[in-house]
Design a protein around this motif. Sequence first.
Motif, mmCIF file in Angstrom:
data_model
loop_
_atom_site.group_PDB
_atom_site.id
_atom_site.type_symbol
_atom_site.label_atom_id
_atom_site.label_comp_id
_atom_site.label_asym_id
_atom_site.label_seq_id
_atom_site.Cartn_x
_atom_site.Cartn_y
_atom_site.Cartn_z
ATOM 1 N N TYR A 1 31.823 -32.679 15.015
ATOM 2 C CA TYR A 1 31.125 -31.413 15.171
ATOM 3 C C TYR A 1 32.131 -30.293 15.435
ATOM 4 C CZ TYR A 1 26.613 -33.735 15.197
ATOM 5 O OH TYR A 1 25.493 -34.449 14.832
ATOM 6 N N TYR A 2 31.952 -29.191 14.697
ATOM 7 C CA TYR A 2 32.878 -28.076 14.771
ATOM 8 C C TYR A 2 32.134 -26.803 15.190
ATOM 9 C CZ TYR A 2 35.974 -31.001 11.903
ATOM 10 O OH TYR A 2 36.761 -32.023 11.423
ATOM 11 N N CYS A 3 32.771 -26.041 16.025
ATOM 12 C CA CYS A 3 32.284 -24.729 16.417
ATOM 13 C C CYS A 3 32.891 -23.684 15.477
ATOM 14 C CB CYS A 3 32.717 -24.472 17.862
ATOM 15 S SG CYS A 3 32.229 -22.890 18.533
ATOM 16 N N ASN A 4 32.122 -22.640 15.191
ATOM 17 C CA ASN A 4 32.595 -21.599 14.275
ATOM 18 C C ASN A 4 32.107 -20.229 14.735
ATOM 19 O OD1 ASN A 4 31.628 -19.913 11.585
ATOM 20 N ND2 ASN A 4 33.640 -20.842 11.368
ATOM 21 N N ALA A 5 32.904 -19.216 14.505
ATOM 22 C CA ALA A 5 32.495 -17.830 14.727
ATOM 23 C C ALA A 5 32.310 -17.175 13.368
ATOM 24 C CB ALA A 5 33.549 -17.081 15.539
ATOM 25 N N GLY A 6 31.097 -16.687 13.096
ATOM 26 C CA GLY A 6 30.810 -16.181 11.764
ATOM 27 C C GLY A 6 29.895 -14.985 11.752
ATOM 28 N N VAL A 7 29.198 -14.847 10.626
ATOM 29 C CA VAL A 7 28.355 -13.688 10.392
ATOM 30 C C VAL A 7 26.948 -14.162 10.053
ATOM 31 C CG1 VAL A 7 27.978 -11.667 8.952
ATOM 32 C CG2 VAL A 7 30.300 -12.342 9.548
ATOM 33 N N PHE A 8 25.958 -13.499 10.602
ATOM 34 C CA PHE A 8 24.571 -13.882 10.363
ATOM 35 C C PHE A 8 23.880 -12.735 9.649
ATOM 36 C CE2 PHE A 8 21.496 -16.999 12.583
ATOM 37 C CZ PHE A 8 20.708 -17.051 11.467
ATOM 38 N N GLY A 9 23.758 -12.858 8.291
ATOM 39 C CA GLY A 9 22.993 -11.891 7.528
ATOM 40 C C GLY A 9 21.644 -12.495 7.223
ATOM 41 N N THR A 10 21.351 -12.700 5.956
ATOM 42 C CA THR A 10 20.149 -13.445 5.602
ATOM 43 C C THR A 10 20.289 -14.895 6.062
ATOM 44 O OG1 THR A 10 19.823 -12.053 3.667
ATOM 45 C CG2 THR A 10 18.637 -14.157 3.721
ATOM 46 N N TYR A 11 21.485 -15.424 5.910
ATOM 47 C CA TYR A 11 21.841 -16.754 6.372
ATOM 48 C C TYR A 11 23.135 -16.658 7.165
ATOM 49 C CZ TYR A 11 18.614 -18.066 2.647
ATOM 50 O OH TYR A 11 17.514 -18.179 1.841
ATOM 51 N N TYR A 12 23.397 -17.692 7.919
ATOM 52 C CA TYR A 12 24.666 -17.752 8.645
ATOM 53 C C TYR A 12 25.776 -18.062 7.650
ATOM 54 C CZ TYR A 12 28.253 -19.020 11.988
ATOM 55 O OH TYR A 12 29.411 -19.074 12.694
ATOM 56 N N ARG A 13 26.871 -17.305 7.747
ATOM 57 C CA ARG A 13 28.041 -17.550 6.907
ATOM 58 C C ARG A 13 29.231 -17.800 7.816
ATOM 59 N NH1 ARG A 13 28.800 -12.839 4.306
ATOM 60 N NH2 ARG A 13 30.710 -12.271 5.371
ATOM 61 N N ALA A 14 29.904 -18.918 7.569
ATOM 62 C CA ALA A 14 31.035 -19.296 8.413
ATOM 63 C C ALA A 14 32.155 -18.279 8.302
ATOM 64 C CB ALA A 14 31.545 -20.674 8.026
ATOM 65 N N GLY A 15 32.786 -18.009 9.440
ATOM 66 C CA GLY A 15 33.969 -17.159 9.482
ATOM 67 C C GLY A 15 35.229 -17.997 9.518
ATOM 68 N N ASP A 16 36.327 -17.351 9.774
ATOM 69 C CA ASP A 16 37.633 -18.017 9.688
ATOM 70 C C ASP A 16 38.011 -18.764 10.966
ATOM 71 O OD1 ASP A 16 39.004 -15.228 7.802
ATOM 72 O OD2 ASP A 16 37.989 -17.059 7.114
ATOM 73 N N TYR A 17 37.260 -18.560 12.031
ATOM 74 C CA TYR A 17 37.633 -19.158 13.314
ATOM 75 C C TYR A 17 36.866 -20.453 13.535
ATOM 76 C CZ TYR A 17 39.291 -14.390 13.959
ATOM 77 O OH TYR A 17 39.910 -13.183 13.796
ATOM 78 N N TRP A 18 37.623 -21.537 13.712
ATOM 79 C CA TRP A 18 37.057 -22.862 13.900
ATOM 80 C C TRP A 18 37.641 -23.524 15.132
ATOM 81 C CZ3 TRP A 18 33.299 -24.845 10.720
ATOM 82 C CH2 TRP A 18 33.097 -24.200 9.487
ATOM 83 N N GLY A 19 36.845 -24.392 15.731
ATOM 84 C CA GLY A 19 37.369 -25.258 16.765
ATOM 85 C C GLY A 19 38.057 -26.459 16.157
#
Length: 120
Positions: free
Chosen positions: A93-111
């Motif tokens: 399981y990975y944590c991610n910092a991203g963007v939530f528009g119509t759907y969640y889109r993964a950003g470049d920051y991962w655990g």
Amino acid sequence: QVQLVESGGGLVQPGGSLRLSCAAPGIIFSRNAMGWYRQAPGKQRELVAAITSGGRLDYGDSVKGRFTISRDNAKNTVYLQMNSLKPEDTAVYYCNAGVFGTYYRAGDYWGQGTQVTVSS
């Protein structure tokens, strides 16, 4: 280098529960939606759950009703409460910092990932 730090994985029996945590730097946490992904051996990485700073939620179909995502904005931490675990939930399981528009889109920051194994 930005670090998202996960914790809480482990071995649990089917039907059991685990809670994952992910701590992020404040500037990242406050500016981004946060998500949890997982990847099982031989499978593609899939979105498990996502949450915005305002509390908007999204869940993967396979975990709806069993998993709950939440965030503590004061602690810059996002959680994934996993109940009624099944062997097919076994994955990293990975944590991610991203963007939530119509759907969640993964950003470049991962655990770094935390292993969850569901087995008797």
